[in-house]
Design an enzyme around this catalytic site. Structure first.
Site, mmCIF file in Angstrom:
data_model
loop_
_atom_site.group_PDB
_atom_site.id
_atom_site.type_symbol
_atom_site.label_atom_id
_atom_site.label_comp_id
_atom_site.label_asym_id
_atom_site.label_seq_id
_atom_site.Cartn_x
_atom_site.Cartn_y
_atom_site.Cartn_z
ATOM 1 C CD GLU A 289 -2.944 -0.953 0.011
ATOM 2 O OE1 GLU A 289 -3.425 0.161 -0.253
ATOM 3 O OE2 GLU A 289 -3.187 -1.973 -0.671
ATOM 4 C CB SER B 134 -44.680 -30.081 47.662
ATOM 5 O OG SER B 134 -46.034 -30.320 47.967
#
Length: 808
Positions: free
Chosen positions: A114, A384
């Site tokens: 680049e 329960s």
């Protein structure tokens, strides 16, 4: 024309202007050509003007704040090992790293691809900038030509807009950035902002996605390919079409040779690297989605941040979820019979009682098919499993396990002057029973009498201290926002039979408090949160507990709940092979079945319920059983999971029973009358095979497990012996199996206690006669008292749960 006339005619025109333009003394069109002086002055003026404009532009252009798209980093959640990922929160998949976490070949490949002048230029390229300006002016801008610094500025601070304004800003900011940051920092920032396909932003994520390794481990060929993809990251996937990037790959390798980064001999050996196939499976499938969603809600709440902040914040979240235990929970539930009725849901939550961390849960078969979490968002009547809260309330207020209560069915209780008729499961009569026996066999009549005695408000208080969410307000019920509350958790005498609808995660939290011997820890799934490359800690989960029950009360509760497994409806859990306590629960009409239990180091709650079109209904026959009860499939799932989860862990014992709080015992207005002793005449010996009785002390059936233990060694053992070798098979008045006798620590109003009648299995208990009377008026029970199931009951009319997901 005479000379004098010409001089007169030109008089006054001989004065030259400062630029001598048009040129004096020159005739014809050539007088409009600029003089040397004009060219010099004009050129200098333009240069000066440009310098002034440049200076003004440089001075007035500030480096802006980074744009959110560039700075946003993926937040990742991990299992409790802090290494194995569960999922991510993200807008873009990005993770920034420092320059020393990027391999040297990758750094050089990016420069070669680049900007070969990167280490020499001052942030801009005049040649490239000129080409870009011409391209924008002619509407033929094709990109390229920008330095690495300019690309970084565009990605990090600006946008991809093609305009003079953006290019001018890019130039000035690039010059400033080059002055403010080192080349290494600029290169690292650049590589952290580039897009490389597969929704990968930054070199670290791209490296993981394409090569399954960190950016610091990239070699030359891998680096060259990623650098080749910078210009056209979406052109193709290199695992499918590597030839698309072959020319650019070769260019990068050649450029690395030209720049002296590698030798020609090294370049000759470089080939296109092998790329991992893209994982197209959803990251939220199965149980991962449920964890992802639960942790997200908790993170937003605990960190006090917005969803956008979480998605872009780069947080590393270590959870309390154990990967192995998550798999073990799913396995245990998948082993349930396959002939499941429509709408059958299963929830499981497992909590570490030492810190409140969620070790595992089961939200549903697949988050992508059903996002609603059955373990953390559903409301199911407790049955329960709610009774232990009344047990604790009793123990805190002078009641003892040896106290006696009515076990006859049906029976009519005195609820502060209001008759209340109710029955036991199967309408089975036990006669007078101790509280310990009532716990072991889950006897409705006895526990209803206990709740009337101590007050249902105290039972509710215990439930909330243990870990249940408070009762939903009218506003919450109307809006459907019930994620943070329980439904029907009111001080009604029937609450002891399980009328409230609670979340499985809350029930697991409450039983974890029992496992911690009365210390409650806030239930949580986040252990810690760090942020940034330095992993700065920004949050740590609260693990410090708060004592909510007396130690002796906690030990006594665990002792009583152990009997449910040793000789009650939770007998299947004996296969766990270590000390355990728990409680079964089955609701009215068989809409839900529970088993909540624990060892000293792990608490787990399991529930099966059925919901169709937002309405809970009876589970019905399933898996070869006429009805599903808490002592069947729930306890089997619990046992299988706990066996796997606790394998290899230390076998821990429950704490020794201690001295209970010395408090005045509330008057038991429903204590069974003690029979008057009568002199007995000698009787002939009973015939062989007879027990000499009339059968009135016949024991009630318990919910048998669907499968007996298969271990031959276990078959030969006395299943009624506890860990200390004491025989629990006989129901006498010994401390080991019916609880200690009332030793005077709980005193009634006249300072004495009477010996009560033996219960149905021969144990003695206190009748609690002449206790001081409580003064509060008690509410009336539900008009339709439940009849129970396996000694369990939800009671009352079912409350319709919310149809949509709620908060966690």
């Amino acid at each position: 024309m005479a000379k004098g006339q010409r001089q007169a005619k030109t008089r006054g025109k001989k004065t030259k202007n400062i630029l001598n333009y048009p040129r004096s003394g020159v005739h014809g069109w050539t007088r409009f050509l600029p003089s040397i002086r004009l060219l010099v002055v004009g050129g200098l003026s333009i240069v000066i003007l440009l310098c002034v404009l440049f200076s003004i532009g440089y001075a007035t252009t500030d480096v802006p704040e980074p744009n959110q798209e560039a700075t946003g980093q993926t937040s990742t959640i991990y299992y409790n090992d802090g290494k194995t990922p569960i999922g991510q929160y993200k807008v873009e998949d990005r993770k920034s790293v420092k320059i020393d976490e990027i391999s040297e070949p990758m750094q050089k490949a990016a420069v070669a691809a680049e900007d070969t002048s990167f280490y020499e230029n001052r942030g801009i390229s005049i040649k490239g900038l000129s080409r870009a300006v011409v391209g924008v002016a002619t509407n033929q801008y094709a990109g390229g030509g920008s330095t690495i610094t300019q690309q970084y500025v565009k990605n990090f601070y600006l946008t991809n807009e093609h305009s003079f304004d953006r290019k001018i800003k890019e130039m000035f900011i690039s010059l400033k950035i080059d002055q403010q940051q080192s080349k290494d920092d600029i290169l690292a920032n650049y590589l952290n902002t580039i897009y490389l396909g597969r929704r990968s932003y930054g070199i670290e994520v791209a490296s993981q996605n394409y090569f399954d390794k960190s950016a610091k481990d990239l070699d030359v060929s891998e680096s060259a390919l990623l650098a080749a993809m910078i210009q056209r990251p979406g052109a193709a996937d290199p695992s499918d079409n590597p030839e698309v990037y072959q020319d650019r790959f070769d260019y990068v390798v050649k450029s690395m040779v030209d720049e002296g980064f590698i030798t020609e001999e090294q370049a000759a050996k470089i080939e296109m690297p092998k790329v991992e196939k893209q994982n197209k499976e959803s990251s939220l499938s199965g149980q991962k989605g449920y964890m992802w969603d639960f942790v997200r809600r908790e993170a937003l709440r605990k960190l006090d941040i917005t969803e956008e902040q979480l998605d872009r914040g780069g947080y590393n979240i270590t959870t309390t979820f154990d990967e192995d235990r998550m798999k073990q929970a799913e396995k245990a539930i998948k082993n349930l019979p396959s002939d499941q009725p429509e709408g059958l849901q299963t929830g499981l939550v497992s909590i570490d009682p030492d810190n409140g961390g969620i070790e595992a849960f089961y939200g549903g078969k697949n988050y992508l098919d059903q996002a609603f979490n059955a373990s953390t968002q559903s409301h199911v009547q407790a049955g329960s499993t709610f009774k232990p809260f009344a047990l604790v309330a009793g123990l805190e207020n002078g009641v003892r396990l040896t106290d006696t209560y009515p076990g006859t069915s049906p029976t009519t209780l005195n609820n502060d002057g209001t008759p209340w008729e109710l029955s036991n499961f199967g309408n089975t009569s036990y006669g007078p029973v101790t509280l310990l026996k009532a716990t072991q066999s889950s006897i409705n009549t006895a526990y209803a009498a206990l709740n009337v005695q101590v007050g249902p408000d105290k039972t509710v208080d215990v439930a909330q201290r243990a870990g249940l969410s408070g009762n939903c307000t009218d506003k919450e019920m109307e809006s459907g926002d019930t994620g943070g509350c329980s439904i029907g958790l009111t001080p009604n005498p029937s609450n002891v039979l399980g009328t409230p609808s609670v979340k499985p995660i809350d029930m697991a939290s409450a039983y974890a408090t029992f496992a911690a011997n009365g210390v409650h820890h806030d239930t949580h799934s986040i252990e810690k949160v760090t942020q940034g490359a330095d992993d700065t800690e920004v949050y740590k989960g609260e693990t410090k507990g708060k004592r909510v029950f007396d130690k002796a009360v906690g030990a006594e509760t665990s002792f009583a709940l152990q009997q449910v497994i040793k000789g009650g409806s939770g007998g299947y859990a004996q296969q766990l092979g270590r000390p355990a306590a728990g409680k079964t629960g089955t609701t009215n009409n068989n809409t839900a079945a529970w088993f909540s239990g624990y060892t000293p180091n792990l608490a787990t709650s399991v529930v099966l319920y059925r919901e169709v079109d937002g309405k809970q209904m009876s589970i019905g026959s399933y898996g070869g059983r006429g009805e599903v009860t808490g002592g069947s499939f729930p306890v089997q799932v619990w046992t299988e999971y706990m066996q796997d989860a606790l394998e290899g862990t230390k076998v821990e014992q429950f704490p020794e029973r201690g001295e209970l709080p010395d408090k005045p015992k509330p008057k038991n207005t429903n204590a069974p009358a003690a029979p008057k002793p009568e002199p007995k005449a000698p009787e002939p010996e009973a015939p062989s095979g007879s027990d000499g009785g009339d059968g009135s002390d016949k024991k009630a059936p318990v919910d048998e497990p669907s499968e007996k233990p298969k271990d031959d060694e276990d078959k030969g053992k006395d299943k009624d012996k506890d860990a200390d070798g004491k025989d629990d098979s006989k129901d006498g008045s010994k401390d080991s199996d019916e609880g200690r006798e009332d030793n005077g620590s709980s005193k009634d109003s006249d300072g004495g206690s009477k010996e009560g009648a033996k219960d149905s299995d021969g144990s003695k208990g206190s009748d609690g006669a002449k206790d001081s009377d409580g003064g509060d008026e008690k509410p009336k029970p539900d008009p339709d008292p439940p009849k129970g199931d396996d000694g369990d009951s939800s009671g009352g009319l079912p409350v319709k749960p919310p149809t949509g997901p709620g908060d966690d």
